[in-house]
Design a protein around this motif. Structure first.
Motif, PDB file in Angstrom:
ATOM      1  N   GLY A  61     -35.606  -6.713   3.642  1.00  0.00           N
ATOM      2  CA  GLY A  61     -36.996  -6.536   4.064  1.00  0.00           C
ATOM      3  C   GLY A  61     -37.097  -5.741   5.358  1.00  0.00           C
ATOM      4  N   ALA A  62     -36.157  -5.981   6.283  1.00  0.00           N
ATOM      5  CA  ALA A  62     -36.148  -5.208   7.526  1.00  0.00           C
ATOM      6  C   ALA A  62     -35.881  -3.738   7.242  1.00  0.00           C
ATOM      7  CB  ALA A  62     -35.100  -5.773   8.480  1.00  0.00           C
ATOM      8  N   HIS A  77     -37.228  -7.500  13.807  1.00  0.00           N
ATOM      9  CA  HIS A  77     -37.948  -7.817  12.565  1.00  0.00           C
ATOM     10  C   HIS A  77     -37.408  -9.097  11.944  1.00  0.00           C
ATOM     11  CE1 HIS A  77     -40.218  -6.779   8.859  1.00  0.00           C
ATOM     12  NE2 HIS A  77     -39.218  -7.434   8.272  1.00  0.00           N
ATOM     13  N   ARG A  78     -36.084  -9.232  11.920  1.00  0.00           N
ATOM     14  CA  ARG A  78     -35.463 -10.375  11.262  1.00  0.00           C
ATOM     15  C   ARG A  78     -35.470 -11.634  12.124  1.00  0.00           C
ATOM     16  NH1 ARG A  78     -34.325 -14.345   9.116  1.00  0.00           N
ATOM     17  NH2 ARG A  78     -32.396 -14.951   8.025  1.00  0.00           N
ATOM     18  N   ARG A 130     -25.386  -8.571   9.493  1.00  0.00           N
ATOM     19  CA  ARG A 130     -25.024  -9.636   8.551  1.00  0.00           C
ATOM     20  C   ARG A 130     -23.740 -10.346   8.992  1.00  0.00           C
ATOM     21  NH1 ARG A 130     -21.575  -9.290   4.419  1.00  0.00           N
ATOM     22  NH2 ARG A 130     -21.662  -7.002   4.330  1.00  0.00           N
ATOM     23  N   ASP A 140     -28.665 -10.117   1.849  1.00  0.00           N
ATOM     24  CA  ASP A 140     -29.678 -11.049   2.344  1.00  0.00           C
ATOM     25  C   ASP A 140     -31.052 -10.413   2.170  1.00  0.00           C
ATOM     26  OD1 ASP A 140     -31.529 -12.464   3.949  1.00  0.00           O
ATOM     27  OD2 ASP A 140     -29.966 -13.121   5.336  1.00  0.00           O
ATOM     28  N   HIS A 146     -33.790 -11.029   3.548  1.00  0.00           N
ATOM     29  CA  HIS A 146     -34.484 -10.854   4.830  1.00  0.00           C
ATOM     30  C   HIS A 146     -34.079  -9.543   5.491  1.00  0.00           C
ATOM     31  CE1 HIS A 146     -36.137 -14.885   4.635  1.00  0.00           C
ATOM     32  NE2 HIS A 146     -34.940 -15.365   4.380  1.00  0.00           N
ATOM     33  N   TRP A 147     -32.787  -9.218   5.446  1.00  0.00           N
ATOM     34  CA  TRP A 147     -32.350  -7.949   6.034  1.00  0.00           C
ATOM     35  C   TRP A 147     -32.782  -6.773   5.158  1.00  0.00           C
ATOM     36  CZ3 TRP A 147     -31.481  -7.617  10.842  1.00  0.00           C
ATOM     37  CH2 TRP A 147     -30.902  -8.663  11.557  1.00  0.00           C
ATOM     38  N   ARG A 162     -29.444 -15.819  13.214  1.00  0.00           N
ATOM     39  CA  ARG A 162     -30.575 -16.404  12.491  1.00  0.00           C
ATOM     40  C   ARG A 162     -31.754 -16.631  13.421  1.00  0.00           C
ATOM     41  NH1 ARG A 162     -26.892 -20.989   9.373  1.00  0.00           N
ATOM     42  NH2 ARG A 162     -25.395 -19.496   8.483  1.00  0.00           N
TER      43      ARG A 162
END
Length: 380
Positions: free
Chosen positions: A28-29, A137-138, A111, A23, A25-26, A116
């Motif tokens: 990015g974290a 963060h996520r 994950r 993912d 988004h993760w 979400r």
């Protein structure tokens, strides 16, 4: 020397290549949250030391930052009160009591939880705060609550989370009791292991919500379960692939024990190869069958010891082939383990992902295959 940002990017890239970070988004974290704020100084195990000893690794040491961005668990506390800065000379013996879990496992569990933005998430076990910061963060600060049992650990985590720029709701308290305010949550993730699912969790996660937790025990075997809450006090779920272990929640940890002394007992042939309970899933099955026992030994020479009753079982190769077991005490531990292992073997010795769990107000049962398959009650 590589910078923290470079090392974070390299770690995230490595975890993406191996399939952990699917993912963006993760990812990015992982690329954003500086792990060094949460681990600070840490312990390295001294190779070959018996009993195990640890040496502190401190900021400024040449390997400090590189070690932080290696995908491994970093021990940050021993025996509930010894931290790296407390060791001023040489090494120290002790049992790990707090750690920063390896990043790949933390991210994989986030994950697997499938949390979400917009969902309310309860994290049990703030620990160093690294997992908490990744979640904040996520998901956003307002969507995450995290509970830490140890006030010293919790205060350090709160300072690190704030320094990283996040502000989730943080609580010092017994995470096994859940949120003191009892608000309904959509997801619950535990970064400690438990012997059974705490009842408050089953009332604080709304029906349809999910609980991700590692079940473990005094035999040191573990399995990661994902449950769906079906109603107040009830849930059902399956165990997940892989090999996950966490430190036990302190209220669920084994009782203090004296030095083991092997005593005489009744001897008979063993109907199973004792080495079966030295495997990952075999040890799990043995623990389900004898949940009050610790397991020691290796290969054909296994030892089970129930401190509460004084019961013991120990196995050895038989003089004419096969194996023998000596048992003593009110609980015949091997008599419980044998039929459980044979049921597992009859099912084809599957990994834990073939196991499931059903929880109700009166019992918590782990089973193989389907709910009507072989199963064992957890020690609630």
């Amino acid at each position: 020397m590589n910078t923290s940002a470079q090392l974070r990017a390299a770690l995230a890239a490595s975890l993406t290549r191996d399939g952990t970070l699917t993912d963006p988004h993760w990812r990015g974290a992982a690329e954003t949250v500086p792990r060094e704020l949460f681990t600070g100084n840490y312990f390295e195990q001294v190779p070959g030391s018996v009993p195990t000893r640890y040496r502190p690794v401190r900021q400024g040491d040449s390997e400090w930052l590189q070690g932080i961005y290696t995908d491994r668990t970093l021990i940050t506390q021993l025996d509930g009160n010894i931290r790296p800065n407390d060791v001023t000379d040489g090494t120290v013996a002790g049992s790990p009591s707090s750690s920063s879990t390896l990043p790949s496992l933390v991210l994989r569990m986030w994950r697997q939880l499938d949390a979400r933005p917009g969902q309310q998430v309860l994290e049990i076990g703030t620990g160093t705060g690294y997992s908490t910061a990744l979640g904040a963060h996520r998901l956003g600060d307002d969507n995450l609550t995290s509970i830490e049992y140890d006030p010293v650990v919790g205060d350090a985590a709160a300072a690190a989370v704030k320094a990283a720029g996040y502000a989730p709701r943080l609580i010092i308290g017994d995470g096994l009791r859940g949120d003191p305010e009892g608000q309904p949550y959509d997801r619950l993730i535990a970064t400690c292991s438990v012997r059974y699912i705490p009842i408050p969790w089953l009332h604080q996660v709304a029906p349809g919500g999910k609980i991700l937790v590692t079940l473990s025990g005094w035999g040191y075997a573990s399995g990661l379960a994902l449950l769906t809450v079906t109603g107040p006090g009830a849930a059902t779920g399956r165990f997940l692939p892989g090999y996950t272990s966490f430190m036990m929640a302190r209220p669920h940890d084994r009782p203090p024990r004296p030095t083991l002394v092997l005593l005489p007992g009744e001897e008979r042939p063993s109907r199973i190869d004792p080495a079966a309970i030295g495997t990952w899933t075999g040890s799990w099955v043995a623990q389900l069958a004898a949940p009050s026992a610790e397991r020691m030994g290796a290969g054909a020479e296994q030892i089970l010891w129930d401190v509460s009753s004084g019961s013991q079982a120990r196995t050895a190769p038989g003089p004419d082939g096969g194996w023998t077991v000596v048992q003593r005490g009110p609980v015949r531990l091997w008599d419980h383990v044998e039929p459980a292992v044979r049921s597992w073997q009859a099912a084809g010795e599957p990994h834990q992902e073939a196991f499931g769990i059903t929880v109700s107000a009166s019992r918590q049962r782990v089973w193989i295959g389907t709910e009507d398959g072989p199963g064992w009650d957890l020690p609630i």
